[in-house]
Design an enzyme around this catalytic site. Structure first.
Site, PDB file in Angstrom:
ATOM      1  N   GLU A  82      -3.737 -63.381  50.000  1.00  0.00           N
ATOM      2  CA  GLU A  82      -4.822 -63.177  50.951  1.00  0.00           C
ATOM      3  C   GLU A  82      -5.245 -61.715  50.897  1.00  0.00           C
ATOM      4  O   GLU A  82      -4.414 -60.821  50.732  1.00  0.00           O
ATOM      5  CB  GLU A  82      -4.355 -63.513  52.368  1.00  0.00           C
ATOM      6  CG  GLU A  82      -5.337 -63.137  53.465  1.00  0.00           C
ATOM      7  CD  GLU A  82      -4.743 -63.262  54.860  1.00  0.00           C
ATOM      8  OE1 GLU A  82      -5.452 -62.923  55.820  1.00  0.00           O
ATOM      9  OE2 GLU A  82      -3.570 -63.672  54.977  1.00  0.00           O
TER      10      GLU A  82
ATOM     11  N   GLU B 265       4.776 -66.270  59.349  1.00  0.00           N
ATOM     12  CA  GLU B 265       4.565 -65.839  57.971  1.00  0.00           C
ATOM     13  C   GLU B 265       5.724 -64.958  57.528  1.00  0.00           C
ATOM     14  O   GLU B 265       6.261 -64.187  58.316  1.00  0.00           O
ATOM     15  CB  GLU B 265       3.265 -65.032  57.848  1.00  0.00           C
ATOM     16  CG  GLU B 265       2.015 -65.808  58.165  1.00  0.00           C
ATOM     17  CD  GLU B 265       0.770 -64.934  58.108  1.00  0.00           C
ATOM     18  OE1 GLU B 265       0.777 -63.929  57.365  1.00  0.00           O
ATOM     19  OE2 GLU B 265      -0.197 -65.244  58.817  1.00  0.00           O
TER      20      GLU B 265
END
Length: 390
Positions: free
Chosen positions: A304, A200
């Site tokens: 998120e 990520e």
């Protein structure tokens, strides 16, 4: 005579104590460190009581302690870059981090944020995605399903890619204490269950990790080891520090700040590079992976949050700007612009066959920007707890 030696010994103890104190002050002021125990640290920069940057000799950075990286030859730049990426995609924003105001790391060193606050990385990984995340079971989850308290507003594309990039809007969302997070990211994944690999590149707000609620550059890898908490990521930039604050973020209905994040694989070496605003921060050697050493299965872009429900209700943690796409576009809700995937021929292009996933649209949502004024993109975000999000 015994009194003389006792007095002499006491005087020497005082002198030694003063010497140690002065030496410690010199380390924090950014002078060269001479201690054998810290010979890898060439310079230290103090930002504040919670932020200290150590400039490590690039060839003695802690990441190289990984057993798979013994005798590793560091690559100072990617041997190949993706094609069809516009250089003006980086815009006018000059990316800076707060620590830049207090000093710079010399060439041949890499900046590493010192872990001052007591932080349990195992606890943090517990609150990252579980092994069986929403991305591994796309056909079984329905809107309003929440996987282990994580909520998402993302787009995803399936296939074999060499990476992806996007211009991500920078904000400083409100995050509710004590352990909740807000993240905006690119996520490259392959494999499933115990053989699950991921990388990520993102910005995040996470008080347990950093001791504050500032927006910071973040990256994570295979088992959700974050920034430089685990060995393996080979840091090469002397300008960008992982886990450090951005000096500028966007303001509501005001100036918008963004940065281009990229994750891409160089085919001849198999290494996965992490870049921000055109700066190569570092890479994961191919040898660290089981699945990503071969190919990807999916790339995701979006937001998120972690919802702990510590107060018996949904968190007030904001995603992106904290405003829904339905409230307005540029300057109101957060955005991803110039979203691209890098295909097997190393060519960057707009994503196709895009799947949208919103886990709880009453709390956070996402809308594709159909005008494509800034390439393929979308607006996303939300405020969390509200009348429709109890």
């Amino acid at each position: 005579m015994s009194k003389f030696f006792a007095s002499f010994s006491w005087s020497m103890s005082i002198i030694l104590l003063v010497f140690v104190i002065l030496t410690l002050e010199e380390l924090v002021d950014g002078r060269t460190i001479l201690s054998a125990a810290n010979k890898a640290i060439i310079k230290t920069i103090k930002v504040d009581e919670y932020e200290i940057i150590d400039c490590y000799d690039i060839y003695q950075q802690p990441s190289l302690n990984h057993p798979l990286l013994y005798n590793h030859t560091i690559q100072m730049r990617p041997s190949m870059n993706p094609k069809n990426i516009k250089l003006d995609n980086f815009g006018m924003f000059q990316l800076t981090q707060t620590w830049h105001k207090y000093g710079t790391c010399p060439r041949g060193t890499v900046p590493i944020r010192r872990n001052i606050k007591h932080y349990n990385s195992t606890l943090s990984r517990k609150h990252r995605r579980p092994k069986f995340s929403h991305s591994e079971t796309p056909n079984t989850l329905q809107p309003n399903d929440v996987t282990e308290n994580h909520e998402y507003a993302v787009i995803r594309v399936h296939g074999n890619f060499l990476g992806g990039q996007a211009k991500i809007n920078l904000w400083n969302p409100v995050v509710e204490a004590p352990i909740e997070i807000s993240v905006s990211q690119i996520w490259v994944v392959a494999g499933q269950s115990d053989d699950f690999n991921s990388i990520e590149a993102e910005w995040e707000v996470c008080e347990p990790r950093y001791g504050d609620y500032q927006t910071r550059f973040f990256r994570t890898n295979i088992n959700y080891c974050t920034n430089l908490e685990c060995e393996g990521f080979v840091h090469i930039s002397s300008d960008i520090a992982l886990g450090c604050k951005f000096s500028e973020v966007s303001t509501f209905k005001g100036d918008q700040k963004d940065a281009t994040f990229r994750i891409h694989k160089v085919r001849n070496s198999g290494n996965w590079w992490v870049e921000i605003q055109g700066i190569s921060v570092g890479y994961y050697p191919s040898s660290l992976f089981t699945q990503l050493s071969k190919t990807t299965t999916k790339i995701e872009f979006g937001g998120e949050i972690y919802n702990d429900r510590s107060k018996g209700r949904h968190t007030i943690a904001q995603m992106g700007s904290g405003h829904f796409p339905s409230e307005g576009g540029l300057g109101i809700s957060s955005y991803f612009h110039h979203v691209q995937v890098i295909d097997g021929s190393n060519v960057a292009k707009d994503p196709e066959d895009v799947e949208t996933y919103v886990s709880n649209p009453s709390c956070y949502n996402l809308e594709i920007d159909k005008k494509h004024t800034n390439g393929y993109g979308f607006f996303y975000g939300g405020q969390g707890y509200n009348d429709n999000c109890p």
